[in-house]
Design an enzyme around this catalytic site. Structure first.
Site, PDB file in Angstrom:
ATOM      1  CD  GLU A   1       9.589 104.037  -1.829  1.00  0.00           C
ATOM      2  OE1 GLU A   1      10.823 104.171  -1.738  1.00  0.00           O
ATOM      3  OE2 GLU A   1       8.954 104.230  -2.882  1.00  0.00           O
TER       4      GLU A   1
ATOM      5  CB  CYS B   1      10.264 102.276  -5.364  1.00  0.00           C
ATOM      6  SG  CYS B   1      10.039 103.657  -6.512  1.00  0.00           S
TER       7      CYS B   1
ATOM      8  CE  LYS C   1      14.712 101.182  -3.733  1.00  0.00           C
ATOM      9  NZ  LYS C   1      14.104 102.488  -4.039  1.00  0.00           N
TER      10      LYS C   1
END
Length: 507
Positions: free
Chosen positions: A271, A381, A329
């Site tokens: 990430e 994540c 995301k």
């Protein structure tokens, strides 16, 4: 059923000790401790604490239980607030306490609802306890964006009841655990051979069923030839990540670390591996992408993205080289990636002004990434902890990938809990999962949720291995958590109707 005198003689002081300790047992059942029976014992103790008290007492006892659970299992947020958010120790402790105390409200609500509405029902102390437990876990997974951490079922990715996971998911495993706990309490409370045998049969049946289901292959390999995969774990210290004087050394490290790994079909960076917006680093990325394409490698990397329209900024994944696609995301971390009450809190203290904390969520209908001819479902994540978000995209993909930067949590238990949740997602959906992180644990996880290969934490490392692409879907992959949640709601509703029809007049 006889009532133990000890159930009615607990002093307030005893409750204030026993309830938080009972909640902390959930943490011991999860990674990295993995003492899974303690989660069941925790539920049994909570059932005991709530067995004779009034609703107001149950609210307090449930909250104390939740405080012990989150205070022991989620207090790693202190590392983010103090170490990386630069909050003074007193302020960091206060914010951590508010965070854990706020989450504990869900268990306080559980206690009140259970004693007020569920405990009086026929079977309320047995199955009603477990049904309500699951509904409150599910509620916690979406209220105020949700925090589905420390779910009871995660402790059982390696036990017999893992066989249920591809059918009912982690919430279903939580039901089995909570039911096992209520059975344990009722067997102790009855203290008669018949009661012990009855509740023992219930537990053995559901656990034995999991053991029978475990060998079932819900999915099949799509190809006899696995994909060669590499993960580069740069181990960049969080305090260096957004410091401009380390920017070019980080780029050089990525370049040097990547070169020996080209030639694998998939190569993963973590990430925000490149600490700049995609549009600003094309001069660095384009030559690496060209090399990757020449060697048949799909480079999958996390990198912030600045939209050219009004969509704002995104925490994103790009597939470059022999692959294509971009993913933004969807589930953002409050205060870490976006600022609730931004006009009030922004600039108040350093923690509310962290780097890259003004992202916008991506749309819900994003296509999988392409790695050559293969579809890859991406997750960044924190969003991997949402079971239904993962299932909604994994069912259309050949394999899954998640990238993370767990440096925010230092040497706490948080990153290892996160890894355990990643394993559950692979097991639920019957897909291989590639997990690339900044400082570990990076891993290849198979479709049974087992770690095939992994790196150590806090070291620069490269992992090279193979992943399988899978065909077909597990029942959970097809339907998600809906059947379990609907079933729990209908179960409680049916119990209440039975109470109204048969038991209330007798009472």
């Amino acid at each position: 059923m006889p009532q133990s005198n000890s159930e009615s003689r607990l002093s307030p002081q005893q409750v204030m000790v026993i309830a938080p300790l009972a909640g902390a047992l959930v943490t011991l059942s999860l990674a990295p401790f993995d003492i899974w029976p303690t989660g069941i014992l925790s539920c049994a103790l909570l059932a005991w604490l709530l067995s004779t008290c009034e609703p107001r007492q149950a609210l307090w006892r449930g909250w104390l239980y939740g405080l012990g659970m989150f205070g022991s299992g989620a207090s790693w947020v202190y590392v983010s607030i103090h170490v990386h958010g630069y909050a003074p120790v007193p302020l960091a402790l206060t914010l951590t306490a508010l965070f854990c105390g706020g989450l504990a409200i869900f268990h306080g609500l559980f206690g009140w609802l259970y004693v007020r509405f569920v405990r009086p029902l026929p079977g309320g102390m047995l199955i009603g306890f477990a049904l309500l437990w699951v509904l409150l876990e599910w509620l916690r997974s979406w209220v105020l964006t949700g925090f589905p951490w420390l779910l009871l079922g995660y402790a059982h990715v390696d036990t017999w009841i893992a066989g249920w996971a591809p059918i009912v998911g982690v919430f279903g495993l939580s039901f089995v655990c909570a039911l096992s706990g209520s059975c344990l309490f009722l067997a102790w409370r009855g203290r008669q051979p018949v009661a012990i045998a009855t509740y023992g049969v219930i537990v053995l049946t559901i656990w034995g069923g999991g053991g029978v289901l475990k060998p079932i292959q819900w999915v099949v390999r799509a190809s006899e030839q696995p994909l060669t995969t590499a993960i580069y774990q740069p181990n960049v210290p969080q305090e260096h990540k957004w410091d401009r004087k380390y920017y070019y050394p980080i780029l050089k490290q990525l370049d040097v670390g990547t070169t020996p790994l080209l030639g694998n079909q998939i190569l993963v960076w973590p990430e925000a591996a490149v600490p700049n917006y995609y549009q600003n680093v094309r001069g660095f990325l384009d030559p690496i992408a060209a090399q990757a394409e020449m060697t048949g490698t799909t480079l999958i990397t996390g990198i912030p993205h600045r939209s050219d329209n009004s969509e704002g900024y995104h925490n994103s994944i790009f597939a470059l080289g022999a692959g294509s696609g971009v993913y933004h995301k969807q589930r953002l971390v409050p205060y870490g990636e976006y600022e609730p009450l931004e006009s009030v809190l922004r600039g108040l203290i350093a923690f509310f002004d962290l780097p890259m904390s003004a992202f916008s969520p991506g749309p819900a209908d994003q296509a999988p990434l392409q790695a050559g001819a293969y579809r890859v479902a991406p997750y960044i994540c924190y969003e991997l902890i949402y079971p239904d978000l993962v299932a909604s995209t994994a069912r259309d993909a050949d394999l899954m990938i998640t990238i993370s930067n767990d440096s925010w949590f230092g040497r706490s238990i948080g990153p290892l809990q996160h890894l355990q949740m990643a394993r559950m997602r692979a097991l639920e959906n019957g897909r291989y999962l590639i997990r690339g992180t900044n400082n570990g644990v990076s891993a290849i996880i198979d479709h049974h949720g087992q770690i095939v290969q992994a790196t150590d934490q806090f070291v620069e490392s490269s992992l090279v291995g193979e992943v399988e692409t899978m065909l077909g879907n597990t029942p959970f992959g097809s339907f998600g958590s809906r059947p379990v949640i609907i079933g729990c709601g209908l179960g409680l509703g049916l119990m209440y109707l039975m109470y109204l029809a048969f038991w209330r007049e007798q009472d």
